[in-house]
Design a protein around this motif. Sequence first.
Motif, PDB file in Angstrom:
ATOM      1  N   LEU A  40       3.610   5.031  13.334  1.00 12.75           N
ATOM      2  CA  LEU A  40       2.187   5.379  13.318  1.00 12.75           C
ATOM      3  C   LEU A  40       1.320   5.157  14.546  1.00 12.75           C
ATOM      4  O   LEU A  40       0.528   5.697  14.553  1.00 12.75           O
ATOM      5  CB  LEU A  40       1.546   4.800  12.191  1.00 12.75           C
ATOM      6  CG  LEU A  40       2.699   5.130  11.167  1.00 12.75           C
ATOM      7  CD1 LEU A  40       1.715   4.705   9.924  1.00 12.75           C
ATOM      8  CD2 LEU A  40       2.537   6.637  10.741  1.00 12.75           C
ATOM      9  N   ILE A  76       5.371   8.303   2.936  1.00 13.62           N
ATOM     10  CA  ILE A  76       5.284   9.681   3.706  1.00 13.62           C
ATOM     11  C   ILE A  76       6.526   8.972   5.251  1.00 13.62           C
ATOM     12  O   ILE A  76       7.689   9.708   4.774  1.00 13.62           O
ATOM     13  CB  ILE A  76       4.204   9.331   5.082  1.00 13.62           C
ATOM     14  CG1 ILE A  76       2.702   9.721   4.276  1.00 13.62           C
ATOM     15  CG2 ILE A  76       4.493   9.950   6.058  1.00 13.62           C
ATOM     16  CD1 ILE A  76       2.348  10.975   4.631  1.00 13.62           C
ATOM     17  N   PHE A 106     -10.119   8.587   4.062  1.00  8.70           N
ATOM     18  CA  PHE A 106      -9.119   9.088   5.438  1.00  8.70           C
ATOM     19  C   PHE A 106     -10.150  10.356   6.209  1.00  8.70           C
ATOM     20  O   PHE A 106     -10.163  10.319   7.742  1.00  8.70           O
ATOM     21  CB  PHE A 106      -7.750  10.237   4.648  1.00  8.70           C
ATOM     22  CG  PHE A 106      -6.817   9.492   3.097  1.00  8.70           C
ATOM     23  CD1 PHE A 106      -6.458   7.832   5.292  1.00  8.70           C
ATOM     24  CD2 PHE A 106      -7.026   8.767   2.378  1.00  8.70           C
ATOM     25  CE1 PHE A 106      -5.947   7.007   3.989  1.00  8.70           C
ATOM     26  CE2 PHE A 106      -5.594   8.411   2.221  1.00  8.70           C
ATOM     27  CZ  PHE A 106      -5.566   7.333   2.569  1.00  8.70           C
ATOM     28  N   TYR A 141      -1.918  11.140   8.639  1.00  6.32           N
ATOM     29  CA  TYR A 141      -0.614  10.907   8.014  1.00  6.32           C
ATOM     30  C   TYR A 141      -1.825  10.868   5.975  1.00  6.32           C
ATOM     31  O   TYR A 141      -1.622  11.767   4.892  1.00  6.32           O
ATOM     32  CB  TYR A 141      -0.051  10.152   7.583  1.00  6.32           C
ATOM     33  CG  TYR A 141       1.520  10.613   8.680  1.00  6.32           C
ATOM     34  CD1 TYR A 141       1.503  11.668   7.832  1.00  6.32           C
ATOM     35  CD2 TYR A 141       1.857   9.889   9.408  1.00  6.32           C
ATOM     36  CE1 TYR A 141       2.687  12.405   8.994  1.00  6.32           C
ATOM     37  CE2 TYR A 141       2.484  10.404  10.308  1.00  6.32           C
ATOM     38  CZ  TYR A 141       3.347  12.151   9.686  1.00  6.32           C
ATOM     39  OH  TYR A 141       4.248  12.491   9.997  1.00  6.32           O
ATOM     40  N   GLY A 142      -2.468   9.771   6.196  1.00  4.56           N
ATOM     41  CA  GLY A 142      -3.851  10.045   4.428  1.00  4.56           C
ATOM     42  C   GLY A 142      -4.066  11.004   4.104  1.00  4.56           C
ATOM     43  O   GLY A 142      -4.039  11.468   3.028  1.00  4.56           O
ATOM     44  N   PRO A 188       0.351   5.018   0.636  1.00  2.00           N
ATOM     45  CA  PRO A 188       0.344   6.105   1.246  1.00  2.00           C
ATOM     46  C   PRO A 188       1.180   6.307   2.135  1.00  2.00           C
ATOM     47  O   PRO A 188       1.817   6.723   2.396  1.00  2.00           O
ATOM     48  CB  PRO A 188      -1.002   6.045   1.555  1.00  2.00           C
ATOM     49  CG  PRO A 188      -2.359   5.568   0.444  1.00  2.00           C
ATOM     50  CD  PRO A 188      -0.933   4.235   0.342  1.00  2.00           C
ATOM     51  N   MET A 189       1.529   4.941   3.070  1.00  2.00           N
ATOM     52  CA  MET A 189       2.003   5.403   4.416  1.00  2.00           C
ATOM     53  C   MET A 189       3.360   5.000   4.035  1.00  2.00           C
ATOM     54  O   MET A 189       4.931   5.699   4.787  1.00  2.00           O
ATOM     55  CB  MET A 189       1.908   4.281   5.766  1.00  2.00           C
ATOM     56  CG  MET A 189       0.725   4.494   6.565  1.00  2.00           C
ATOM     57  SD  MET A 189       0.595   6.206   6.468  1.00  2.00           S
ATOM     58  CE  MET A 189      -1.431   6.726   6.340  1.00  2.00           C
ATOM     59  N   GLU A 221      -6.682   3.730   1.492  1.00  2.00           N
ATOM     60  CA  GLU A 221      -5.381   2.792   0.878  1.00  2.00           C
ATOM     61  C   GLU A 221      -5.545   2.568  -0.090  1.00  2.00           C
ATOM     62  O   GLU A 221      -4.546   2.979  -0.690  1.00  2.00           O
ATOM     63  CB  GLU A 221      -5.091   2.618   2.332  1.00  2.00           C
ATOM     64  CG  GLU A 221      -3.823   3.618   3.317  1.00  2.00           C
ATOM     65  CD  GLU A 221      -2.951   3.106   4.609  1.00  2.00           C
ATOM     66  OE1 GLU A 221      -2.236   2.022   4.339  1.00  2.00           O
ATOM     67  OE2 GLU A 221      -2.659   3.487   5.991  1.00  2.00           O
ATOM     68  N   ARG A 239      -2.046   7.881  12.008  1.00  3.84           N
ATOM     69  CA  ARG A 239      -2.028   6.918  10.308  1.00  3.84           C
ATOM     70  C   ARG A 239      -3.349   8.163   9.458  1.00  3.84           C
ATOM     71  O   ARG A 239      -2.978   8.219   8.051  1.00  3.84           O
ATOM     72  CB  ARG A 239      -2.669   5.858  10.612  1.00  3.84           C
ATOM     73  CG  ARG A 239      -1.787   4.681   9.100  1.00  3.84           C
ATOM     74  CD  ARG A 239      -1.945   3.201   9.852  1.00  3.84           C
ATOM     75  NE  ARG A 239      -1.613   2.198   8.179  1.00  3.84           N
ATOM     76  CZ  ARG A 239      -0.798   1.315   8.439  1.00  3.84           C
ATOM     77  NH1 ARG A 239      -0.198   1.059   8.191  1.00  3.84           N
ATOM     78  NH2 ARG A 239      -0.726   1.294   6.499  1.00  3.84           N
ATOM     79  N   TRP A 250      -3.536  14.178   4.887  1.00  2.72           N
ATOM     80  CA  TRP A 250      -2.390  14.959   4.320  1.00  2.72           C
ATOM     81  C   TRP A 250      -2.226  14.862   3.298  1.00  2.72           C
ATOM     82  O   TRP A 250      -2.655  15.470   2.134  1.00  2.72           O
ATOM     83  CB  TRP A 250      -1.908  15.351   5.782  1.00  2.72           C
ATOM     84  CG  TRP A 250      -1.118  16.569   4.848  1.00  2.72           C
ATOM     85  CD1 TRP A 250      -0.853  17.114   4.311  1.00  2.72           C
ATOM     86  CD2 TRP A 250       0.331  15.975   4.235  1.00  2.72           C
ATOM     87  NE1 TRP A 250      -0.389  18.001   3.844  1.00  2.72           N
ATOM     88  CE2 TRP A 250       0.823  16.534   3.354  1.00  2.72           C
ATOM     89  CE3 TRP A 250       1.205  14.570   3.779  1.00  2.72           C
ATOM     90  CZ2 TRP A 250       2.269  17.185   2.594  1.00  2.72           C
ATOM     91  CZ3 TRP A 250       1.995  14.682   3.459  1.00  2.72           C
ATOM     92  CH2 TRP A 250       3.017  15.849   2.719  1.00  2.72           C
ATOM     93  N   THR A 251      -2.165  13.265   2.582  1.00  4.27           N
ATOM     94  CA  THR A 251      -1.176  13.057   1.468  1.00  4.27           C
ATOM     95  C   THR A 251      -2.448  12.710   0.291  1.00  4.27           C
ATOM     96  O   THR A 251      -2.403  13.451  -0.542  1.00  4.27           O
ATOM     97  CB  THR A 251      -1.146  11.295   1.709  1.00  4.27           C
ATOM     98  OG1 THR A 251      -0.138  11.328   2.800  1.00  4.27           O
ATOM     99  CG2 THR A 251       0.054  11.321   0.502  1.00  4.27           C
ATOM    100  N   LEU A 268       0.860  -1.405   0.263  1.00  6.18           N
ATOM    101  CA  LEU A 268       0.182  -0.330  -0.252  1.00  6.18           C
ATOM    102  C   LEU A 268       0.467   0.752   0.253  1.00  6.18           C
ATOM    103  O   LEU A 268       1.668   1.636   0.702  1.00  6.18           O
ATOM    104  CB  LEU A 268      -0.904  -0.307   1.262  1.00  6.18           C
ATOM    105  CG  LEU A 268      -2.377  -1.051   1.423  1.00  6.18           C
ATOM    106  CD1 LEU A 268      -2.673  -1.030   2.447  1.00  6.18           C
ATOM    107  CD2 LEU A 268      -3.174  -0.885   0.571  1.00  6.18           C
ATOM    108  N   LYS A 326      -7.909   1.128   5.986  1.00  8.75           N
ATOM    109  CA  LYS A 326      -7.950   0.445   4.631  1.00  8.75           C
ATOM    110  C   LYS A 326      -8.437   0.682   3.457  1.00  8.75           C
ATOM    111  O   LYS A 326      -7.676   0.963   2.063  1.00  8.75           O
ATOM    112  CB  LYS A 326      -8.094  -0.874   5.013  1.00  8.75           C
ATOM    113  CG  LYS A 326      -7.224  -2.387   5.118  1.00  8.75           C
ATOM    114  CD  LYS A 326      -5.994  -2.094   4.872  1.00  8.75           C
ATOM    115  CE  LYS A 326      -5.468  -3.771   5.572  1.00  8.75           C
ATOM    116  NZ  LYS A 326      -5.634  -4.507   6.775  1.00  8.75           N
ATOM    117  N   TYR A 342      -6.133   4.715  -2.466  1.00 10.74           N
ATOM    118  CA  TYR A 342      -4.577   6.422  -2.806  1.00 10.74           C
ATOM    119  C   TYR A 342      -3.874   4.897  -3.593  1.00 10.74           C
ATOM    120  O   TYR A 342      -3.427   5.633  -4.623  1.00 10.74           O
ATOM    121  CB  TYR A 342      -4.871   6.550  -2.057  1.00 10.74           C
ATOM    122  CG  TYR A 342      -3.193   7.480  -1.991  1.00 10.74           C
ATOM    123  CD1 TYR A 342      -3.534   9.020  -1.977  1.00 10.74           C
ATOM    124  CD2 TYR A 342      -2.260   6.646  -2.249  1.00 10.74           C
ATOM    125  CE1 TYR A 342      -2.619   9.514  -1.889  1.00 10.74           C
ATOM    126  CE2 TYR A 342      -0.865   7.869  -2.441  1.00 10.74           C
ATOM    127  CZ  TYR A 342      -0.802   8.909  -2.039  1.00 10.74           C
ATOM    128  OH  TYR A 342      -0.166   9.691  -2.188  1.00 10.74           O
TER     129      TYR A 342
END
Lengths: 200, 294
Positions: free
Chosen positions: A186, A65, B224, B240-241, A61-62, B206, B237, B243-244, A59, B203, B209
């Motif tokens: 996280l 980051i 998100f 951050y999602g 996204p993380m 994510e 988590r 924001w991204t 995945l 999930k 994305y």
Amino acid sequence: MSLPYKLAQTAYIKLVLHVLKYPSQAVNGVLLGKASARGSTDPVEIIDAVPLFHSQLALAPMLEIALAQVDKSATEQGLCIVGYYQANERNNDNEFGPVARKIAERIHSNCEGACALLIDNSKLNKLVSAKPPLVVQLVTRDSSRSWKIAAVESALTLQEPTATSLLADYAREGRHKRIVDFQSHLEDISSDWLNPDIMN
Amino acid sequence: MVSKTQTLKDLEDALENGASDTGTIQKFLRMVRELRVRRSELVSQHGAKLLNSRLLGEEERWLVHEQVCVAALDCQDLEVAVQCLKKLKAKFPTSIRVGRLRGMALEAQGKWEEALVHYEKLLAESPANANIMKRKVAVERARGNTHKAIEALNEYLDSFMSDVDAWAELGDLYVENLMYKQAAFCFEELITAAPHNYLNHLKYAEVLYTMGGAENVRNSRKYFSAAVDLTGGDSLRALYGLWTATSAIKALKGPKDPEDESPLGDLASKQIVALYKAGCPAKAKIVEACVEDR
């Protein structure tokens, strides 16, 4: 021709402890160090390792980051991301698969000498033996842009030959319980993925 | 009142610090069963001592046999496992539950084909037995046959549609195989089944994305946000999602959507920085630089 790589004790120990902490899961992380100058054949120095994830490696996204933050933090220490490491979930799976290739390729696009290390799961059970073997395999990108396990074992050397026996000591005392990856950070913000105290 | 998890932890500590009396072991094994947790090493290490103990009543004795057998298989201690299995078989010769253990013993020895044949036999006796169907999935996973595992899991879900754990496992399997579209479907099911569990939203977001494309990225932001909302802004988590995704939407080419401009990204980055200042000041500077970059 592939470059030689020198793996420092701290990097080796951190990444293997990460693998030991999650014995039944796939794990990954990045390698920090100093790339050799363009065109030079000096070895690439792998100085440190940052553990990233222990599930859901595919995945985006993380991962984005994490890479951005690790990159910033490395720059502050005068280092850069020079590689990627991964341990597959299953014991007998020794393939550098599509996810690994994708992430390694991405790191490579920022650092020409970047390599990858694939954990050899079949050797993990000998980690605490009298003569512990090196449990990582060097994976490099050839001119046709494919990632292959290096045929020449001498392309990867340990900076400190004592690294394997020190790792065996750490594994025996259960030090892997203390290693922290970005994923656990996280969940608990105070956990530091740089693992500054793991070698003390 | 002491929570059960704390009780379990205390018992665990006691065993690790050398306690070995049958009373402690009995309590520990009970807790492990009740909380449905996995403590294979400790269970197999100490449980064997309990098998013949007078402390156990008839019913508990067989539960302990089953428990120790599974734990021993986990730890590759075949000797103890086979010993339990023999006694269980003598006591319950026609039990499917014991049959399942026999299959697991075959699995522990890497005899995948034999295990599968054995499970098929059991399923012929008792079709749509959930536990046996799940073992088939486990076998295929263990031997790296992910596509077969996906097939077996789908077959299972045809009969047990409301099993959320199975949907989650199927979603994860699809992600592992980079089949994001199919994974997204599983997480949609999970959101419908458990709309208040933020992890499902997270999930799903994510996955969307990762799939990329304007529509998916825009959608990912919605989920998100839901995850941030459900956690009251405490999940790093999820933040951050959010924001991204917001940054990615800003960078999208092509026709704009009126909702593209949104204060959510700024709110997320402010909250992220606040969390770091309070909980991890050493990293605050790096994080601040990262979330201001885009």
